[in-house]
Scaffold this motif. Structure first.
Motif, mmCIF file in Angstrom:
data_model
loop_
_atom_site.group_PDB
_atom_site.id
_atom_site.type_symbol
_atom_site.label_atom_id
_atom_site.label_comp_id
_atom_site.label_asym_id
_atom_site.label_seq_id
_atom_site.Cartn_x
_atom_site.Cartn_y
_atom_site.Cartn_z
ATOM 1 N N UNK A 29 0.813 -1.223 0.000
ATOM 2 C CA UNK A 29 0.000 0.000 0.000
ATOM 3 C C UNK A 29 0.847 1.274 0.000
ATOM 4 N N UNK A 30 2.155 1.156 0.033
ATOM 5 C CA UNK A 30 3.014 2.339 0.020
ATOM 6 C C UNK A 30 2.764 3.166 -1.239
ATOM 7 N N UNK A 31 2.606 4.471 -1.020
ATOM 8 C CA UNK A 31 2.401 5.401 -2.125
ATOM 9 C C UNK A 31 3.563 6.379 -2.253
ATOM 10 N N UNK A 32 4.192 6.731 -1.116
ATOM 11 C CA UNK A 32 5.254 7.739 -1.141
ATOM 12 C C UNK A 32 6.362 7.361 -0.162
ATOM 13 N N UNK A 33 7.591 7.265 -0.648
ATOM 14 C CA UNK A 33 8.784 7.053 0.177
ATOM 15 C C UNK A 33 9.706 8.236 -0.060
ATOM 16 N N UNK B 173 4.574 -6.639 -5.334
ATOM 17 C CA UNK B 173 5.020 -5.436 -6.018
ATOM 18 C C UNK B 173 4.529 -4.189 -5.299
ATOM 19 N N UNK B 174 5.274 -3.123 -5.472
ATOM 20 C CA UNK B 174 4.870 -1.818 -4.923
ATOM 21 C C UNK B 174 4.066 -1.098 -5.999
ATOM 22 N N UNK B 175 2.947 -1.664 -6.355
ATOM 23 C CA UNK B 175 2.168 -1.164 -7.485
ATOM 24 C C UNK B 175 1.547 0.195 -7.225
ATOM 25 N N UNK B 176 1.412 0.595 -5.957
ATOM 26 C CA UNK B 176 0.823 1.897 -5.636
ATOM 27 C C UNK B 176 1.867 2.985 -5.441
ATOM 28 N N UNK C 59 11.251 -2.598 -12.405
ATOM 29 C CA UNK C 59 10.334 -1.601 -12.969
ATOM 30 C C UNK C 59 8.914 -2.151 -13.041
ATOM 31 N N UNK C 60 8.781 -3.432 -13.313
ATOM 32 C CA UNK C 60 7.459 -4.045 -13.325
ATOM 33 C C UNK C 60 6.833 -4.069 -11.934
ATOM 34 N N UNK C 61 7.674 -4.019 -10.894
ATOM 35 C CA UNK C 61 7.168 -4.018 -9.520
ATOM 36 C C UNK C 61 6.779 -2.623 -9.061
ATOM 37 N N UNK C 62 7.131 -1.578 -9.847
ATOM 38 C CA UNK C 62 6.767 -0.193 -9.518
ATOM 39 C C UNK C 62 6.178 0.477 -10.755
ATOM 40 N N UNK C 63 5.075 -0.010 -11.256
ATOM 41 C CA UNK C 63 4.559 0.458 -12.550
ATOM 42 C C UNK C 63 3.966 1.856 -12.534
ATOM 43 N N UNK C 64 3.654 2.397 -11.333
ATOM 44 C CA UNK C 64 2.967 3.693 -11.267
ATOM 45 C C UNK C 64 3.826 4.801 -10.684
#
Length: 854
Positions: free
Chosen positions: A613-617, A638-641, A658-663
């Motif tokens: 659910x992470x959106x911002x680091x 994945x960190x999809x969010x 990159x596929x694990x962080x698509x957004x």
């Protein structure tokens, strides 16, 4: 808060009914009651979405019932979810059934009121018109006041003197001061200008820090220094310079005396400008000071201002003129009510019936002396659509005159679940729309704009803040000055003052069920003061950037409902792997404080890849482990969010990652070359696969911070959505610039520390079509060949430490959109060419063009 409480409950129910964690599956009875709740909640949300603001008074009691029922349901659900014992929900079955019955009863009452015409339903419409508030701003009725203050500041007297702008709340004292501060005559007359907002509750360190920040553009970390050290730095910064110091919103005469004593008295015409409500503050320090009394606007000026706020450059329809004049007269010649009502009318239907309704509700029949400004705020609030109310009221959590960054405010709104999900947009994009709407309604003031015309920082007027705090005092917010006053209904806690050993007085043993959802510190306190939040089992937001920790406060990982964490700590200790227990965490902000060296790196655990659910680091310097186990069939997801990732070091951008962080939308990365690792191993060419990326900052450092490493191989490739790009230390050839120039949406380009090298840069046709800002910092560039067709949208050019550059190409001066050239430590010939461009622009009627020496 009724609407916001429903939105929050709806998202909680959505999370339960469609869990990512399969261990949270519900039994049949629990699923049934959750679905029924979800249905009732969605019905009420949709109903409130279409209720006319004019019906607010009629449903006030129902809103209170909605809020209480939604809070009760969500508290009950999350209390059990946080214990990870879902089956215990059956013990609360009767309580949730009562909530269901209450929501059903409310729904029936709303439908009946609609049938009885007690509620007006309006057709949903676009609440975000294309025109922005910046296009409607105008200096109406205060131009003469601005000129008067400017004349007093620039008169020939050589002594350090004080000018005080005085008036009742809402007359526009700060507006006049800000306009004066930005006047070209002021910029040319004074060597240094500095601004500090003081407010009613101030700290001397904070005032000094703000002045230094204004002068040197230092970060607010300087307020960690002692008062003596800060005062010394201020004195040195101003010595032998003609300066203007602005102290806004002064309540205490002692701070003016102290600031005056901190300043050099060189008898070269320096000035102190105050804004305050009482005449005697400035005269206490300087009996000979000039006091400028703000006046009320005339009827003509009031109507002119209101017209401009509502219609901009358009004309008011004839059928609305008479009513409009009556509305403007009701505001008593005070700008604040005019601005508020202007915001209401700007966003509303332009019909006679609605304007008559506004006139009737603003006609208080009171004289100027007793005009109740809060009544205008109340009316403006009641005209807000329900989805904006919680976002506006949240501004009352902030300290007086506090400027908050847009990006942080939006993250807080999202974490509080004030934002209604939209399938076509991210929550952050919807929140951006909400913010723009509140700005258009003049309920939130913009203090800083980005190069793209977006809000950068914002704040709220003192009177509006008072309203927000009064409106939410019982259920929403508390400025905690005395912790024993914390009560069971409280949702938001703001630490606006230092606690000073009040924690021991707060008995937590009997307060395990407190429903506090947000704790924010705005002043420096002991790390031990934060431990009391362990009792807030339903806490969502912990913003403790002003508290310094020696290590990560591991106690907070037990608060499983946390969605937003902001901390300042010395990152010599690793972030514990137990942070993955915070399965609801959306935003993690870690600030190392003053120590920003390689010895203060945040080492993230491998388990960070489990936190879907992470959106911002956001970090200042961090090491993100490569998810090897995840790619080998481990238990990682994945960190999809994830949308924001800042200041990670030496990270490899393989296709799998990159596929694990698509957004991912914003990325700040740095590489510290050790001389052994091949650049190709970092896979820079895969940046092109970050399809949602809009902001990229990429820094390259050699083994020595002085000597640059070997040039990078030309294997950069960037995604086409990129809007802002910063490159530093790449040492690429100018011939490679075509990779950047071809980015069709690029608006900001910053080239720092030899990002590109070589004596010649020849720009090409068809490149940089949308670029608005170009910064070139520290380069060996000698000749730049360009014409006006190469940068057709350029508005600002900044050249810094370009010692070898022969001149600014004449073609740059022919770009019609160019507004400013900034120069810092450039050759004499560059300065000469900039002045020539300025003269040419002026000769052709562009008097707004500027050449600025940084």
């Amino acid at each position: 808060m009724a609407y916001a409480s429903l939105l929050s409950l709806a998202q909680t129910l959505e999370q339960i009914l469609h869990p990512q964690d399969q261990s949270l599956n519900l039994h049949h009875t629990e699923q049934q009651i959750m679905r029924c709740l979800h249905e009732k909640v969605n019905f009420l949300v949709d109903f409130l979405d279409v209720i006319s603001p004019k019906s607010s008074e009629n449903i006030r009691d129902l809103e209170g019932r909605i809020r209480d029922a939604a809070y009760e349901a969500e508290d009950t659900i999350e209390s059990n979810m946080s214990n990870q014992i879902v089956s215990e929900l059956e013990q609360k079955y009767n309580g949730l059934q009562k909530v269901l019955q209450e929501l059903a009863s409310i729904s029936e009452d709303l439908v009946k009121m609609k049938e009885w015409n007690d509620i007006e339903i309006v057709k949903p419409r676009n609440t975000y018109p294309s025109a922005r508030s910046t296009n409607r701003s105008a200096v109406v009725g205060i131009r003469d006041e601005i000129e008067c203050v400017v004349n007093k500041l620039t008169r020939s007297s050589s002594d350090l003197s004080i000018i005080s702008v005085v008036g009742m709340p809402g007359l526009g004292k700060t507006t006049v001061a800000r306009k004066v501060y930005k006047e070209p005559n002021i910029a040319s007359h004074f060597d240094v200008c500095a601004w500090a907002t003081v407010s009613q509750n101030y700290f001397e360190q904070e005032v000094l820090s703000r002045l230094l920040h204004s002068i040197r553009n230092l970060n607010h970390e300087s307020n960690q220094e002692s008062i003596e050290k800060l005062a010394e730095n201020l004195y040195k910064s101003l010595k032998d310079k003609r300066y203007l110091i602005v102290l806004d919103d002064v309540w205490d005469k002692e701070i003016v005396l102290k600031v005056k004593n901190w300043l050099p008295h060189d008898c070269i015409g320096s000035r102190i400008l105050l804004t305050n409500r009482h005449k005697n503050i400035a005269s206490y320090v300087d009996p000979n000071c000039y006091v400028h009394q703000m006046r009320f606007l005339s009827d003509y000026e009031s109507w002119s201002l209101l017209q401009h706020l509502v219609f901009g450059e358009e004309r008011c329809p004839p059928e609305l003129v008479k009513i409009g004049r009556m509305i403007s007269r009701n505001c008593g010649g005070i700008p604040l009510p005019l601005i508020l009502i202007g915001g209401v009318l700007y966003k509303a239907e332009r019909t006679q019936s609605y304007w008559i309704y506004v006139e009737e509700h603003t006609n208080t029949g009171l004289s100027i002396e007793v005009l109740n400004l809060l009544s205008f705020v109340t009316f403006s609030y009641n005209q807000l659509p329900h989805h904006l109310r919680a976002c506006f009221l949240y501004m009352g959590v902030l300290p007086e005159d506090y400027e908050i960054r847009r990006s942080k405010l939006i993250k807080l709104w999202v974490a509080n679940r004030f934002i209604k999900p939209d399938r076509s947009k991210s929550l952050e994009e919807v929140a951006e729309d909400y913010l723009n709407d509140l700005v258009d309604r003049n309920l939130i003031m913009v203090r800083g704009w980005s190069y793209r015309g977006e809000v950068k920082t914002c704040c709220i007027h003192d009177i509006l803040r008072d309203f927000c705090q009064t409106k939410t005092k019982e259920k929403f917010n508390s400025d905690v000055k005395n912790l024993p006053d914390v009560h069971d209904n409280l949702r938001q806690v703001s630490m606006l003052t230092e606690l000073k050993n009040q924690i021991p007085k707060f008995d937590l043993a009997n307060n395990r069920d407190l429903r506090v959802r947000s704790v924010t510190y705005y002043f420096h306190n002991s790390p031990h003061d934060i431990l009391f939040v362990k009792s807030f089992q339903l806490l969502r937001i912990l913003d403790a950037l002003t508290i310094w920790f020696d290590k990560f406060p591991v106690e907070i990982v037990e608060l499983e409902t946390l969605r937003f964490i902001a901390l300042t700590y010395w990152a010599k200790h690793r972030i514990p792997s137990s942070i993955s227990k915070l399965r609801n965490l959306e935003t993690l902000i870690l600030n190392p404080g003053k120590l920003r060296s390689i010895f203060n790196t945040s080492f993230l655990p491998l388990e960070i890849w489990k936190m879907s659910r992470l959106r911002h680091l956001l970090f200042v310097r961090s090491f993100l482990p490569y998810p090897t186990d995840a790619l080998n069939g481990g238990t990682f997801v994945s960190l999809e969010n994830l949308q924001t990732l800042t200041n990670v070091i030496n990270f490899r951008w393989t296709e799998e990652v990159i596929q694990m962080m698509p957004n991912l939308k914003k990325l700040v990365i740095s590489y510290e070359h050790d001389g052994r690792t091949e650049w190709s191993s970092y896979c820079f060419d895969n940046f092109v696969h970050l399809l949602q990326l809009e902001v990229l900052k990429c820094f390259f450092l050699g083994k020595s911070y002085i000597k640059y490493q070997d040039p990078l191989p030309v294997n950069f490739a960037f995604p086409q959505k990129l809007r802002r790009l910063t490159l530093s230390g790449c040492r690429l050839s100018w011939k490679s610039m075509t990779v950047v120039g071809s980015l069709s949406k690029l608006e900001v380009l910053k080239l720092k520390y030899h990002a590109f090298e070589g004596p010649l840069w020849e720009s090409n046709d068809g490149e940089f079509r949308r670029l608005k800002l170009l910064l070139i910092h520290m380069t060996d560039l000698e000749h730049w060949k360009v014409d006006e067709t190469h940068f057709p949208s350029l508005e600002r050019l900044s050249l810094q430490y370009c010692y070898d550059l022969a001149e600014i190409p004449s073609g740059i001066g022919k770009i019609p959109t160019l507004q400013k050239i900034e120069l810092c430590e450039c050759s004499t010939s560059v300065v000469t060419s900039a002045k020539f461009i300025e003269e040419e622009k002026t000769r052709f009627g562009n008097n707004g063009f500027q050449v600025v020496a940084l």
